[in-house]
Design a protein around this motif. Structure first.
Motif, short mmCIF file in Angstrom:
data_model
loop_
_atom_site.label_atom_id
_atom_site.label_comp_id
_atom_site.label_asym_id
_atom_site.label_seq_id
_atom_site.Cartn_x
_atom_site.Cartn_y
_atom_site.Cartn_z
N ILE A 17 0.84 -1.20 0.00
CA ILE A 17 0.00 0.00 0.00
C ILE A 17 0.87 1.25 0.00
O ILE A 17 0.60 2.22 -0.71
CB ILE A 17 -0.95 -0.01 1.22
CG1 ILE A 17 -1.91 -1.19 1.12
CG2 ILE A 17 -1.70 1.30 1.32
CD1 ILE A 17 -2.79 -1.37 2.33
N VAL A 18 1.94 1.23 0.80
CA VAL A 18 2.86 2.37 0.83
C VAL A 18 3.50 2.59 -0.54
O VAL A 18 3.56 3.71 -1.05
CB VAL A 18 3.94 2.17 1.91
CG1 VAL A 18 4.98 3.27 1.84
CG2 VAL A 18 3.31 2.13 3.29
N THR A 66 1.05 4.09 -2.95
CA THR A 66 0.80 5.51 -2.69
C THR A 66 1.95 6.37 -3.20
O THR A 66 1.75 7.44 -3.78
CB THR A 66 0.61 5.74 -1.18
OG1 THR A 66 -0.43 4.88 -0.70
CG2 THR A 66 0.21 7.19 -0.91
N SER A 95 1.66 6.58 -6.98
CA SER A 95 0.58 7.50 -7.36
C SER A 95 1.01 8.95 -7.20
O SER A 95 0.74 9.79 -8.06
CB SER A 95 -0.66 7.22 -6.51
OG SER A 95 -1.71 8.10 -6.84
N ALA A 96 1.72 9.26 -6.11
CA ALA A 96 2.21 10.63 -5.90
C ALA A 96 3.23 11.01 -6.96
O ALA A 96 3.26 12.14 -7.43
CB ALA A 96 2.82 10.76 -4.50
N GLU A 110 -1.29 12.89 -1.87
CA GLU A 110 -1.89 11.59 -1.62
C GLU A 110 -1.99 11.38 -0.11
O GLU A 110 -1.06 11.70 0.63
CB GLU A 110 -1.03 10.48 -2.23
CG GLU A 110 -0.94 10.53 -3.74
CD GLU A 110 -2.23 10.12 -4.42
OE1 GLU A 110 -3.01 9.38 -3.78
OE2 GLU A 110 -2.46 10.53 -5.57
N MET A 129 -2.91 8.65 3.05
CA MET A 129 -2.99 7.23 3.42
C MET A 129 -3.19 7.14 4.93
O MET A 129 -2.48 7.79 5.70
CB MET A 129 -1.70 6.52 3.00
CG MET A 129 -1.65 5.05 3.38
SD MET A 129 -0.08 4.29 2.86
CE MET A 129 1.03 5.11 4.00
N LYS A 134 0.53 12.10 4.60
CA LYS A 134 0.24 12.93 3.43
C LYS A 134 1.53 13.03 2.61
O LYS A 134 2.55 13.49 3.11
CB LYS A 134 -0.24 14.31 3.84
CG LYS A 134 -1.60 14.30 4.52
CD LYS A 134 -2.08 15.71 4.83
CE LYS A 134 -3.47 15.69 5.46
NZ LYS A 134 -3.96 17.06 5.76
#
Length: 605
Positions: A354-355, A358, A361-362, A370, A372, A388
């Motif tokens: 997940i990290v 993220t 995506s950023a 982003e 989380m 963030k």
């Protein structure tokens, strides 16, 4: 009123002294002066006083210019018209600078320097060069265009040599002059002057060894060490030394094998090159110094914020490795240090994917934040962390990096969970409410064709009589006890909720679906046998009617409710306190009620 007049008097005295010396020392071959700094002094005056005082200043300068030309130049006959053109040129330059660069950053920014060079060095002198060239032709003969060109070069060069220094001195306050006189600055300033004078003498007073490049050395040194002020003084010293060598007929310029006017033109070109090198460099260095000071101030402020912030402030490289971490990072991560570790060090090992997602995506959308949120274990307690992330726009030399803030949002998360629980829980019975049931129902309906489930409606019989006979307080107590009976019959696969009033709902999935009729019958019997108590100690019983439907096709929640409502109505019509079930939902959602059509729900009444 006193201040502008005093300023006019000071500028006027300097103007007369400088223009007199310029006419006396730099009029080679009886023509125009090699360099004309008078325009710069006059323009600086117009820029520093209110527009209402321009006429007074212009009149004073015209008189002094006429006097200087009469004594040391072309004589009194032509002095006045030349003075008019000279002072008009200075006023025009001042007007153009204010008009097109109202922020007046002529020596503060690159844009200001460019405006100063174009307007004061080219446009203003060009406007005066044509009438000035024509007038000089009347005086000494020759082609007017040659004199106009000499005017343009001499006045433009003189203005660019002197105006920056004049503006710089005019912008200084008493504190600035006091800073210049500090012991640590006086000696470097004197050394710079002596170095410039010495190298200029070597470069201009001999012609044996080519050395015109040597003055560049003190010029660059002055620009670095003393910034704009040093660059202006250095260029001025070099200009005076070069013009003096030509005037005395010695040195490299005097020994050029060309006419005198061409020597003067070459000298002007040489000084222009030095000027174009020095002042932009000094301004760029000043801007760089201001930028470094601003960065240092910002870094100090950010460090102060980081050191006293409860949030973890992080800077990551493009791989997500932590390059900088504020002190709060250790507490939030539960580690002694996090620099050199991956951002995932703050979270559970199961959250690494997940990290990474993220971060990816950023990186795809620099400048977009982003967010989380993940739960972590810290000292045996569950905490919630909010991260963030924002990617910094990549440059040609550097790939994307990330800035991250991480904070403990456990309190807020618990409040959100509490609010969500309250929004989905019936306040009287503690059962899930209608909203919660509909959410689960709609989720199950999405896969009903693949994973059928049972849906039941439970309605207490004649409950209005309970409220009318025993009061609403007793009625509420009855509802609470019924809810407890439902909790006792609930499992992981069987879910009860209060829809409102005396109506309840049940959803059974997986193994519980096959035993939905047994669960509902057990609940009906438990309600029937449970003894209720009124306020006076008296006892009574309540009963419930139940309708069940097997949902095996995708449909709307309202249709599913209708599927169970039909058999519930049948149970009511059959005398209440019984269980009825619906036929399987047809292809088009048609529902029919009965007591023998669906074997899994065949129950003896």
């Amino acid at each position: 009123m006193t201040f502008p007049i005093g300023r006019i008097a000071v500028h006027a005295a300097i103007f007369f002294a400088v223009t007199s010396l310029t006419i006396f020392w730099t009029r080679f071959a009886g023509g125009l002066a090699l360099v004309w700094p008078g325009t710069a002094i006059a323009a600086a005056l117009f820029l520093s006083i209110p527009r209402s005082k321009h006429f007074v200043a212009a009149a004073v300068l015209i008189v002094l210019s006429t006097l200087a030309t009469s004594l040391f130049g072309f004589g009194p006959e032509w002095a006045f018209p030349l003075a008019l053109i000279n002072i008009f040129e200075a006023w025009l330059i001042a007007w153009l600078l204010v008009r097109f660069r109202p922020q007046r950053d002529y020596i503060e920014s690159e844009g200001g320097v460019v405006s100063l060079g174009l307007l004061a060095g080219i446009v203003g002198p060009s406007a005066a060069a044509i009438p000035g060239g024509i007038l000089v032709t009347r005086i000494v003969g020759g082609g007017w265009h040659d004199h106009a060109f000499s005017w343009l070069v001499g006045h433009g060069l003189g203005t660019l040599l002197v105006l920056p220094l004049a503006l710089l001195l005019a912008s200084y306050k008493k504190s600035d002059f006091a800073r210049v006189r500090e012991p640590g600055r006086v000696l470097p300033f004197i050394a710079m002057i002596l170095l410039t004078l010495g190298i200029s003498a070597i470069a201009f007073l001999q012609s044996t060894v080519p050395s015109l490049f040597l003055p560049i050395v003190p010029l660059v040194v002055a620009s670095f060490r003393l910034e704009r002020f040093g660059a202006s003084i250095a260029v001025l010293i070099i200009s005076v030394a070069a013009a003096g060598s030509l005037g005395m007929g010695v040195g490299v310029f005097a020994e050029l094998g060309i006419p005198l006017w061409q020597k003067a033109l070459f000298l002007q070109f040489y000084l222009s090159i030095l000027l174009l090198m020095a002042f932009p460099l000094a301004v760029a260095l000043k801007q760089r110094q201001r930028l470094m000071e601003a960065l240092a101030d910002r870094e100090a402020m950010q460090r102060l914020i980081a050191d006293h912030s409860d949030d973890a402030l992080l800077h990551l490289d493009r791989e997500g490795m932590i390059r900088f971490a504020s002190p709060a990072s250790n507490r939030l991560s539960g580690r002694d240090a996090v620099e050199g570790l991956h951002l995932a060090a703050f979270f559970s090992d199961y959250d690494r994917a997940i990290v990474d997602g993220t971060l990816d995506s950023a990186a795809r959308y620099p400048g977009h934040t982003e967010i989380m949120e993940r739960s972590v274990e810290r000292r045996g307690q569950t905490r919630w962390l909010e991260a963030k992330l924002r990617a910094i726009e990549p440059s040609k030399q550097q790939a994307s990096t990330f800035v991250v803030t991480i904070r403990d949002v456990t309190e807020r998360k618990l409040e959100e969970l509490q609010a969500s629980w309250e929004a989905r829980t019936d306040s009287l019975t503690g059962l899930p409410n209608r909203r919660a049931l509909l959410d689960i129902l709609e989720a199950q309906l999405e896969f009903a064709d693949e994973q059928p489930f049972a849906f039941a409606l439970v309605d207490l019989d004649h409950f209005k009589r309970v409220n009318d006979s025993y009061g609403h307080a007793v009625g509420d107590l009855v509802l609470k006890q019924i809810a407890q009976l439902m909790r006792e019959n609930a499992t992981d696969d069987c879910f009860f909720a209060r829809l409102g009033g005396e109506e309840f709902g049940m959803i059974a999935v997986g193994p519980a679906m096959e035993h939905a009729s047994i669960i509902c019958e057990r609940l009906r019997l438990a309600i029937q046998r449970h003894v209720m108590t009124d306020n006076d100690g008296g006892t009574f019983n309540v009963t419930a009617s139940i309708g069940i439907a097997r949902i095996a096709e995708r449909c709307s929640s309202s249709m599913a409710m209708q599927a169970a409502d039909g058999p519930l109505y049948s149970a009511k019509a059959a005398g209440r306190n019984c269980l009825r079930y619906a036929q399987d939902m047809g292809r088009y959602g048609g529902i029919s009620s009965g007591d023998e059509k669906s074997p899994p729900f065949a129950v003896a009444n």
